[in-house]
Design a protein around this motif. Sequence first.
Motif, PDB file in Angstrom:
ATOM      1  N   ALA A   9       0.817  -1.215   0.000  1.00  0.00           N
ATOM      2  CA  ALA A   9       0.000   0.000   0.000  1.00  0.00           C
ATOM      3  C   ALA A   9       0.850   1.264   0.000  1.00  0.00           C
ATOM      4  O   ALA A   9       0.312   2.367  -0.082  1.00  0.00           O
ATOM      5  N   GLY A  10       2.175   1.108   0.126  1.00  0.00           N
ATOM      6  CA  GLY A  10       3.060   2.273   0.084  1.00  0.00           C
ATOM      7  C   GLY A  10       3.201   2.986   1.412  1.00  0.00           C
ATOM      8  O   GLY A  10       3.517   4.182   1.446  1.00  0.00           O
ATOM      9  N   LYS A  11       2.997   2.260   2.519  1.00  0.00           N
ATOM     10  CA  LYS A  11       3.059   2.894   3.838  1.00  0.00           C
ATOM     11  C   LYS A  11       4.448   3.436   4.144  1.00  0.00           C
ATOM     12  O   LYS A  11       4.591   4.578   4.609  1.00  0.00           O
ATOM     13  N   SER A  12       5.479   2.632   3.937  1.00  0.00           N
ATOM     14  CA  SER A  12       6.835   3.070   4.275  1.00  0.00           C
ATOM     15  C   SER A  12       7.300   4.211   3.380  1.00  0.00           C
ATOM     16  O   SER A  12       7.982   5.134   3.832  1.00  0.00           O
ATOM     17  N   THR A  13       6.936   4.161   2.102  1.00  0.00           N
ATOM     18  CA  THR A  13       7.283   5.257   1.186  1.00  0.00           C
ATOM     19  C   THR A  13       6.595   6.539   1.629  1.00  0.00           C
ATOM     20  O   THR A  13       7.190   7.631   1.632  1.00  0.00           O
ATOM     21  N   LEU A  14       5.333   6.432   2.026  1.00  0.00           N
ATOM     22  CA  LEU A  14       4.598   7.583   2.517  1.00  0.00           C
ATOM     23  C   LEU A  14       5.190   8.089   3.828  1.00  0.00           C
ATOM     24  O   LEU A  14       5.324   9.304   4.036  1.00  0.00           O
ATOM     25  N   ALA A  15       5.580   7.156   4.703  1.00  0.00           N
ATOM     26  CA  ALA A  15       6.194   7.550   5.978  1.00  0.00           C
ATOM     27  C   ALA A  15       7.466   8.346   5.733  1.00  0.00           C
ATOM     28  O   ALA A  15       7.698   9.390   6.365  1.00  0.00           O
ATOM     29  N   ASN A  16       8.303   7.879   4.821  1.00  0.00           N
ATOM     30  CA  ASN A  16       9.541   8.600   4.503  1.00  0.00           C
ATOM     31  C   ASN A  16       9.243   9.998   3.957  1.00  0.00           C
ATOM     32  O   ASN A  16       9.946  10.972   4.281  1.00  0.00           O
ATOM     33  N   ALA A  17       8.204  10.110   3.140  1.00  0.00           N
ATOM     34  CA  ALA A  17       7.838  11.420   2.580  1.00  0.00           C
ATOM     35  C   ALA A  17       7.378  12.365   3.689  1.00  0.00           C
ATOM     36  O   ALA A  17       7.741  13.551   3.694  1.00  0.00           O
ATOM     37  N   LEU A  18       6.598  11.867   4.638  1.00  0.00           N
ATOM     38  CA  LEU A  18       6.113  12.714   5.735  1.00  0.00           C
ATOM     39  C   LEU A  18       7.250  13.087   6.685  1.00  0.00           C
ATOM     40  O   LEU A  18       7.258  14.177   7.255  1.00  0.00           O
ATOM     41  N   LEU A  19       8.219  12.174   6.858  1.00  0.00           N
ATOM     42  CA  LEU A  19       9.357  12.441   7.736  1.00  0.00           C
ATOM     43  C   LEU A  19      10.407  13.326   7.074  1.00  0.00           C
ATOM     44  O   LEU A  19      11.243  13.929   7.761  1.00  0.00           O
ATOM     45  N   GLY A  20      10.379  13.398   5.751  1.00  0.00           N
ATOM     46  CA  GLY A  20      11.345  14.222   5.037  1.00  0.00           C
ATOM     47  C   GLY A  20      12.709  13.583   4.900  1.00  0.00           C
ATOM     48  O   GLY A  20      13.679  14.254   4.527  1.00  0.00           O
ATOM     49  N   ARG A  21      12.796  12.291   5.145  1.00  0.00           N
ATOM     50  CA  ARG A  21      14.068  11.574   5.016  1.00  0.00           C
ATOM     51  C   ARG A  21      13.782  10.083   4.902  1.00  0.00           C
ATOM     52  O   ARG A  21      12.718   9.613   5.290  1.00  0.00           O
ATOM     53  N   ASP A  22      14.755   9.335   4.352  1.00  0.00           N
ATOM     54  CA  ASP A  22      14.582   7.890   4.185  1.00  0.00           C
ATOM     55  C   ASP A  22      14.925   7.187   5.495  1.00  0.00           C
ATOM     56  O   ASP A  22      16.097   6.924   5.792  1.00  0.00           O
TER      57      ASP A  22
END
Length: 349
Positions: free
Chosen positions: A195-208
């Motif tokens: 579902a793209g949760k981790s990719t979305l989390a990285n986007a919200l956090l502003g870093r990988d």
Amino acid sequence: MVDYDLLVPYGWTEAVANEYEALIMDGCVPARVIRMDRSECDVATPSGRARARCPRADAEISGLCTGDWVGIDAESNVRQLFPRRSAIVRSSVSGRSHGQVLAANVDTVLICTAADADVDLGRIERMLALAWESNAQPIVLLTKVDAALDIPIDEVRPIAPGATVLAVSASSGAGLDMLAAMLDGTVVLLGPSGAGKSTLANALLGRDVFVTNSVRTADKKGRHTTVHRELQPLPGGGTLIDTPGLRGIGLWNAAEGIEKTFSDLEALAEQCRFGDCAHNGEPGCAVGEAIDNGELTQRRFDSYRKLARENAWMAARTDKRLQAERERAWRDITKQHRRTYQERNSQRR
């Protein structure tokens, strides 16, 4: 005096302090669980991040989860589990009559489903029931909209009364500003693998921070990339918990969550002629009329009944377990009393 500044990014607020400070044992400081392992956990403390030892599985304090507030002593042992303000709970994947806490002290639940694959409305309703039952505010996210030919947002909105439905893309940034403005307190991401949760989390956090992976091209199924629930501070304040993909989402004591998820159907049921209407063709059934005229879909009604039956079945199993535990406790007490009387009689002789 303890300086709590380093706890603030992990959710320590004035409200949290007012609730927990009086509960802290002598020799302990408050900490928040960032990530759980078997017998140890990563915690945020007033001195910074640390590694703490968890109580034994048979101890009075057990079942710690990411997001919990705890008290740890000078030797980094978890000595206290503070009362949870909210918890995302599903039935145990083992099938036992116990609930599994997925995340604790959550304020906002982001229910993620990929818009570039088949959108399972029943799964969304199931996750909404979990979210509402936890007392957190759900937001339904249709992710990966940059790769979707059609965005079914008009299909999802009617099944999520009281919740915001957004279309977002972590890759293109679409919808992220609006989503970021809605986040409050501790946010948890829920959804299946892919579902793209981790990719979305990285986007919200502003870093990988979290590892990501691609989905299978053939069936759009995701690979389990995230294997731990982990909490991270958000750059604009608040915290975010990423979770592994959920295959099974069994309900656990979620009667109120089901009512909120299907509040539209509950409102129709109140208009039925008979208070005990079973919605099976009775005269004056407002639910049946709504299905006939297209106001309510048969799929949504069937989903409601399915979740209600499942929740009732799980509640019955839980009641039987509690009854068995009480009976076992009484048997132990009776045995102890019998043993005491026998010892007294033998001493008199």
